[in-house]
Design an enzyme around this catalytic site. Structure first.
Site, PDB file in Angstrom:
ATOM      1  N   GLU A  73      39.161  39.623  61.410  1.00  0.00           N
ATOM      2  CA  GLU A  73      39.990  40.593  62.137  1.00  0.00           C
ATOM      3  C   GLU A  73      40.152  40.234  63.614  1.00  0.00           C
ATOM      4  O   GLU A  73      41.184  40.503  64.210  1.00  0.00           O
ATOM      5  CB  GLU A  73      39.367  41.976  61.951  1.00  0.00           C
ATOM      6  CG  GLU A  73      40.334  43.121  61.976  1.00  0.00           C
ATOM      7  CD  GLU A  73      41.393  43.108  60.867  1.00  0.00           C
ATOM      8  OE1 GLU A  73      42.565  43.294  61.213  1.00  0.00           O
ATOM      9  OE2 GLU A  73      41.061  42.911  59.678  1.00  0.00           O
ATOM     10  N   GLY A 106      42.059  39.011  52.697  1.00  0.00           N
ATOM     11  CA  GLY A 106      43.284  39.704  53.093  1.00  0.00           C
ATOM     12  C   GLY A 106      43.809  39.248  54.445  1.00  0.00           C
ATOM     13  O   GLY A 106      45.024  39.146  54.646  1.00  0.00           O
ATOM     14  N   THR A 130      40.407  35.633  47.722  1.00  0.00           N
ATOM     15  CA  THR A 130      39.028  35.266  47.402  1.00  0.00           C
ATOM     16  C   THR A 130      38.044  36.403  47.710  1.00  0.00           C
ATOM     17  O   THR A 130      36.840  36.208  47.612  1.00  0.00           O
ATOM     18  CB  THR A 130      38.615  34.018  48.209  1.00  0.00           C
ATOM     19  OG1 THR A 130      38.768  34.332  49.597  1.00  0.00           O
ATOM     20  CG2 THR A 130      39.455  32.815  47.860  1.00  0.00           C
ATOM     21  N   THR A 131      38.563  37.547  48.162  1.00  0.00           N
ATOM     22  CA  THR A 131      37.692  38.692  48.436  1.00  0.00           C
ATOM     23  C   THR A 131      38.138  39.857  47.576  1.00  0.00           C
ATOM     24  O   THR A 131      39.272  39.866  47.059  1.00  0.00           O
ATOM     25  CB  THR A 131      37.793  39.129  49.910  1.00  0.00           C
ATOM     26  OG1 THR A 131      39.156  39.516  50.173  1.00  0.00           O
ATOM     27  CG2 THR A 131      37.357  38.042  50.865  1.00  0.00           C
ATOM     28  N   LYS A 143      53.151  43.360  52.101  1.00  0.00           N
ATOM     29  CA  LYS A 143      53.050  43.384  53.560  1.00  0.00           C
ATOM     30  C   LYS A 143      52.358  42.137  54.094  1.00  0.00           C
ATOM     31  O   LYS A 143      51.398  41.651  53.497  1.00  0.00           O
ATOM     32  CB  LYS A 143      52.234  44.595  54.002  1.00  0.00           C
ATOM     33  CG  LYS A 143      52.958  45.904  53.843  1.00  0.00           C
ATOM     34  CD  LYS A 143      52.081  47.024  54.334  1.00  0.00           C
ATOM     35  CE  LYS A 143      52.741  48.346  54.148  1.00  0.00           C
ATOM     36  NZ  LYS A 143      51.889  49.459  54.550  1.00  0.00           N
ATOM     37  N   LYS A 152      46.777  47.672  65.217  1.00  0.00           N
ATOM     38  CA  LYS A 152      46.431  47.093  63.907  1.00  0.00           C
ATOM     39  C   LYS A 152      47.721  46.742  63.156  1.00  0.00           C
ATOM     40  O   LYS A 152      48.607  47.612  63.007  1.00  0.00           O
ATOM     41  CB  LYS A 152      45.617  48.154  63.153  1.00  0.00           C
ATOM     42  CG  LYS A 152      45.366  47.865  61.707  1.00  0.00           C
ATOM     43  CD  LYS A 152      44.183  46.975  61.510  1.00  0.00           C
ATOM     44  CE  LYS A 152      44.041  46.641  60.034  1.00  0.00           C
ATOM     45  NZ  LYS A 152      43.308  45.395  59.839  1.00  0.00           N
TER      46      LYS A 152
HETATM   47  O1  LIG Z   1      50.546  49.063  51.382  1.00  0.00           O
HETATM   48  C1  LIG Z   1      49.481  48.707  51.075  1.00  0.00           C
HETATM   49  C2  LIG Z   1      49.245  47.330  50.524  1.00  0.00           C
HETATM   50  O2  LIG Z   1      50.433  46.588  50.572  1.00  0.00           O
HETATM   51  C3  LIG Z   1      48.336  49.651  51.261  1.00  0.00           C
HETATM   52  O3  LIG Z   1      47.607  49.794  50.142  1.00  0.00           O
HETATM   53  C4  LIG Z   1      47.463  49.211  52.391  1.00  0.00           C
HETATM   54  O4  LIG Z   1      46.195  49.751  52.327  1.00  0.00           O
HETATM   55  C5  LIG Z   1      48.128  49.419  53.709  1.00  0.00           C
HETATM   56  O5  LIG Z   1      47.562  48.472  54.536  1.00  0.00           O
HETATM   57  C6  LIG Z   1      47.978  50.797  54.315  1.00  0.00           C
HETATM   58  O6  LIG Z   1      48.662  51.728  53.554  1.00  0.00           O
HETATM   59  C7  LIG Z   1      48.395  50.837  55.780  1.00  0.00           C
HETATM   60  O7  LIG Z   1      49.700  50.441  55.948  1.00  0.00           O
HETATM   61  P1  LIG Z   1      50.312  50.159  57.391  1.00  0.00           P
HETATM   62  O8  LIG Z   1      49.713  51.188  58.325  1.00  0.00           O
HETATM   63  O9  LIG Z   1      49.940  48.762  57.793  1.00  0.00           O
HETATM   64  O10 LIG Z   1      51.782  50.337  57.227  1.00  0.00           O
END
Ligand SMILES: O=C(CO)[C@@H](O)[C@H](O)[C@H](O)[C@H](O)COP(=O)(O)O
Length: 379
Positions: A73, A106, A130-131, A143, A152
């Site tokens: 991170e 990730g 791998t995690t 994403k 973040k």
């Molecule tokens: O959208 C996904 C995976 O693509 C979620 O499960 C994941 O945990 C995301 O990182 C969170 O929902 C947060 O999204 P964001 O704040 O980065 O838009």
């Protein structure tokens, strides 16, 4: 409407010499003898598995240029994206025929995906998580991105990998803390969508963690396979109809309302899943104060977090104004409304838009006193 197609392919031991899944497991991204590939590998994975990975490419006559990249991170920053773009440039990648392989957690797959989505306005890439968090969360969505300033994932793109190859055997070398990190995202979908998955975590979570979901006994194998398959299934069920997030009421955002600010503020002391767990603990208590979750259910949720090796509290939470400012930033992320998913019982949810600073303060105090009581009991 933009059509997108991506594959999630399961295989055990992807880099076992006789495993050919990476050659022929995805019709949209075949790889053949005589070809070449750029492979970006998390440096921690390279140290543990680099020889095996190189042997596999040699055995299948694919000329791999392997680039090891630190991926945590703290370095999930633009410089890492730029390093991957430099590697793609130096490789002279053919943007249609030579998908970049991203092998790591990730962070690594988010960074490589981001770089690939920018390079020549879009170059295909493949993810090999791998995690556990890579397997059940980052690896199955679309994403990409990196942190920027204190934000973040503040810069990124929606860019599906051609395929993600899921292989549970990587977990054999994963640090237990990173297993817990992934279990936080499993718990997230369980709390929002599946009482059965929650109960499985409640029954077997501690053993699964100790076993790193490797399935050392037939019972643990069945439980681990269910946990992984079910959490991916539940995630994809939410992601697929809403890939571009036209709907911002997303239950997979549970645990991600306050955690972006908590995680960045605490950096490097909390892993992503740990910050998500702290957010889920707080929002479970908000649900309890609202009567959506009973006191008994709330206690069960906090107990499961502890069994999974996850924190339910961090002192960052108590920094004056931090939660209110995190919520304001989330409102900017969610088009002017909180759209805050809260648990309803276990396995259900609803979205609310009316959480106040005073309510946050009450929940914070209750969570703090519970955490202190628990710390005293276990002393
Ligand atoms: O959208 C996904 C995976 O693509 C979620 O499960 C994941 O945990 C995301 O990182 C969170 O929902 C947060 O999204 P964001 O704040 O980065 O838009």
């Amino acid at each position: 409407m933009q059509q997108v197609r991506y594959h999630v392919v399961r295989s055990q031991g992807l880099f076992d010499v006789d495993n050919t899944t990476l050659l022929d497991g995805c019709a949209d991204a075949p790889m053949a003898a005589g070809e070449r590939r750029l492979v970006v590998v998390d440096s921690a994975v390279d140290a543990l598995h680099g020889d095996r990975i190189r042997t596999w490419f040699d055995a299948h006559d694919v000329a791999a240029t392997i680039v090891a990249l630190r991926a945590d991170e703290e370095v999930k920053q633009w410089d890492s994206v730029s390093a991957v773009i430099d590697a793609m440039n130096a490789f002279g990648i053919d943007r249609r025929r030579e998908p970049v392989l991203a092998v790591g957690g990730g962070v690594l797959t988010d960074v490589v995906g981001f770089a690939a989505s920018l390079y020549r306005r879009g170059t295909p890439y493949l993810r090999i998580p791998t995690t556990l968090i890579g397997l059940v969360d980052a690896g199955v969505g679309v994403k990409t991105g990196v942190n920027y300033a204190a934000g973040k994932n503040r810069v990124g793109t929606y860019a599906a990998a051609k395929a993600t190859f899921l292989d549970r055997t990587w977990l054999s070398t994963l640090d237990p803390r990173h297993v817990s990190n992934g279990l936080a995202e499993v718990l997230k979908v369980a709390l929002m969508k599946s009482a059965e998955l929650f109960e499985l975590l409640e029954r077997s979570g501690r053993d699964l963690l100790e076993d790193r979901l490797l399935g050392s006994t037939p019972e643990l194998d069945a439980a681990a396979a269910t946990v992984v398959a079910e959490s991916i299934h539940l995630m994809l069920e939410e992601l697929q109809p809403n890939l571009w997030e036209s709907t911002l009421e997303r239950c997979v955002d549970y645990g991600h309302t306050f955690s972006p600010v908590i995680e960045m503020r605490a950096l490097p002391s909390l892993l992503h899943g740990e910050a998500v767990a702290v957010d889920m603990a707080l929002t479970t208590v908000i649900g309890e104060l609202r009567g959506y979750v009973s006191i008994e259910q709330s206690a069960r949720v906090l107990a499961v977090m502890r069994q999974l090796g996850l924190p339910t509290w961090d002192d960052v939470l108590a920094e004056p104004g931090l939660l209110a400012s995190a919520l304001r930033d989330t409102v900017r992320h969610r088009d002017g409304q909180q759209r805050l998913p809260l648990p309803v019982g276990i396995g259900g949810h609803r979205f609310v838009n009316d959480v106040t600073d005073a309510e946050l303060q009450r929940a914070l105090e209750l969570l703090r006193s519970r955490s202190r009581d628990h710390a005293q009991e276990t002393r």
